[in-house]
Design an enzyme around this catalytic site. Structure first.
Site, short mmCIF file in Angstrom:
data_model
loop_
_atom_site.label_atom_id
_atom_site.label_comp_id
_atom_site.label_asym_id
_atom_site.label_seq_id
_atom_site.Cartn_x
_atom_site.Cartn_y
_atom_site.Cartn_z
N ASP A 50 -1.74 -0.60 6.02
CA ASP A 50 -1.98 0.04 7.32
C ASP A 50 -3.42 0.47 7.52
OD1 ASP A 50 -1.85 2.13 5.38
OD2 ASP A 50 -1.64 3.55 7.03
N ASP A 98 -7.24 -1.48 3.58
CA ASP A 98 -6.33 -2.58 3.22
C ASP A 98 -6.74 -3.90 3.86
OD1 ASP A 98 -4.57 -0.82 1.81
OD2 ASP A 98 -3.70 -0.21 3.73
N ASP A 133 0.87 -1.17 0.00
CA ASP A 133 0.00 0.00 0.00
C ASP A 133 0.92 1.23 0.00
OD1 ASP A 133 -2.21 1.84 0.80
OD2 ASP A 133 -1.16 1.81 2.72
#
Ligand code: ADP
Ligand code: MG
Length: 293
Positions: A238, A242, A38
Site C-alpha cells: 500500500d 512498496d 507488506d
C-alpha cells in the site's frame, strides 16, 4: 488466450472490487507460487495508536509526547499521524517545527522549541552517534516484547524516551491468508518494522516466513532474490515504500486504500483494501484461464 474470455474476466473483477490494468494481467497470475505481503496498511489496518509514553532520566512523558508530536505533525507516515494526533489531543496546538527532514524508513528530524530532535526506529539514534541510555534499551525491548512498535524520541544528542505504538490486524487477513495457502501459495510477511512485532503479527494471521527490518529501498531486492530462487511472486502493498517491489513482482496488487504511487506501480488494485479480494483475483484468473483452455 482469447481476448474475449480475458475481457469477461476483467468485467467480473470490477464486480468483485478488483481493478485490473489490462486483460493480459490475468495471465501472469497463473504461475504465482509466492505471495509477499507488506505488513503495515496491508495485513494490518495501519491505523496506529499511541498506547504508552516512557520518559527516562527524570524527563516528563507529556513533554516527550508534545515535542515528538510537533515533529511528526510534518510527516504522513501512519506512525507519525498516531503520535501527532495523541500530542494534539493532550496539548491542543503544537509548537512549530523548523528544518524538518524525513528519513525514509527510519524516522524524522527537526527543530522544536530550540531543541534539535530525532524521532524514529530504535537504532536510528545510536547510528547518528546519539547517546542511548540503558533505560531506553529496556523500555524499547519491553514495548517490542508486547508486540508494539517502539519509537525512540531524543533531543540535543541524547535519547530521552520511548513511545509505544500499536496497530491491529484487519478482520479478514487471517481468513484470506488461509485461503491463499489453500490455493497452494506460500505467504511471506515483508516489513520495515522490527522482527518481534513482525513475528507477532505473522503468528496472528498464520504466516511462517517473516522478512523484517527491511529498508524501503531494499524491499525490491527481496522480491528479486525470491525470483532468482525460481519463485513466481505476487506482492501486495500500500505504501510509497512498496512501489518498486510492486513493479518488480510478477503480479503487483495494491490496496485501494493505499498511496497513488503504489496503485500506479501495480497490475491490480484491491478497491476496498481487503486481502480477501487478493484471493478472489487469483481465483478469478485461474477460472478465466481454465475457460479459455
Ligand atoms: P512498513 O514496511 O511496515 O510499512 P516503514 O518502512 O514505513 O514500515 O517504516 C519502518 C520503520 O521506520 C517503522 O517501523 C519505524 O520504526 C520507522 N519510521 C518510519 N517513519 C517514521 C516516522 N515518521 N516516525 C517514527 N518512526 C518512523
Ligand atoms: Mg505499508
Amino acid at each position: 488466450a482469447t481476448p474475449t474470455a480475458l475481457l469477461v474476466g476483467t468485467g467480473r473483477g470490477a464486480q468483485l472490487g478488483i481493478l485490473i490494468k489490462g486483460p493480459e494481467v490475468l495471465e501472469s497470475t497463473r504461475r504465482i507460487d509466492t505471495v509477499v505481503l507488506d505488513k503495515t496498511g496491508t495485513v494490518t489496518t495501519g491505523q496506529m495508536t499511541l498506547v504508552d509514553a516512557i520518559a527516562v532520566d527524570g524527563q516528563d512523558s507529556d513533554e516527550l509526547v508534545r515535542l515528538a508530536g510537533a515533529v511528526e505533525a510534518a510527516s504522513e507516515h501512519p506512525i507519525a499521524r498516531a503520535i501527532a494526533r495523541a500530542a494534539a489531543d493532550q496539548h491542543g496546538t503544537l509548537p512549530q517545527v523548523s528544518d524538518f527532514g524525513n528519513l525514509e524508513g527510519l524516522g524524522v528530524r527537526g527543530t522544536v522549541d530550540g531543541h534539535d530532535m530525532l524521532v524514529g526506529r530504535p537504532r536510528l539514534l545510536s547510528e547518528q552517534g546519539w547517546q542511548v541510555p540503558v533505560d531506553i534499551e529496556r523500555a524499547t525491548a519491553a514495548a517490542e516484547a508486547a508486540g508494539r512498535t517502539a519509537i525512540v524520541v531524543g533531543w540535543d544528542g541524547a535519547a530521552r524516551g520511548v513511545l509505544a505504538v500499536a496497530d491491529v490486524v484487519k478482520p479478514t487477513s487471517e481468513e484470506a491468508i488461509a485461503k491463499l495457502r489453500a490455493l497452494g501459495l506460500t505467504p511471506v510477511l515483508l516489513t520495515g518494522d522490527n522482527t518481534t512485532v513482525a513475528r507477532t503479527v505473522a503468528a496472528e494471521v498464520g504466516i511462517d516466513q517473516v522478512i523484517a527490518e527491511v529498508l524501503p529501498a531494499d524491499k525490491v531486492d527481496v522480491v528479486k532474490r525470491l525470483q532468482a530462487e525460481g519463485k513466481v511472486v505476487a506482492m501486495v502493498g500500500d505504501g510509497v515504500n512498496d512501489a518498486a517491489a510492486l513493479a518488480q513482482a510478477d503480479l503487483g496488487l495494491a490496496m485501494g486504500t493505499g498511496t497513488d504511487v503504489a496503485i500506479e506501480a501495480s497490475d491490480l488494485t484491491l478497491v476496498r483494501g481487503d486481502l480477501m479480494a487478493a484471493v478472489d483475483a487469483i481465483r478469478l484468473s485461474r477460472r478465466t484461464l481454465r475457460t479459455i483452455k
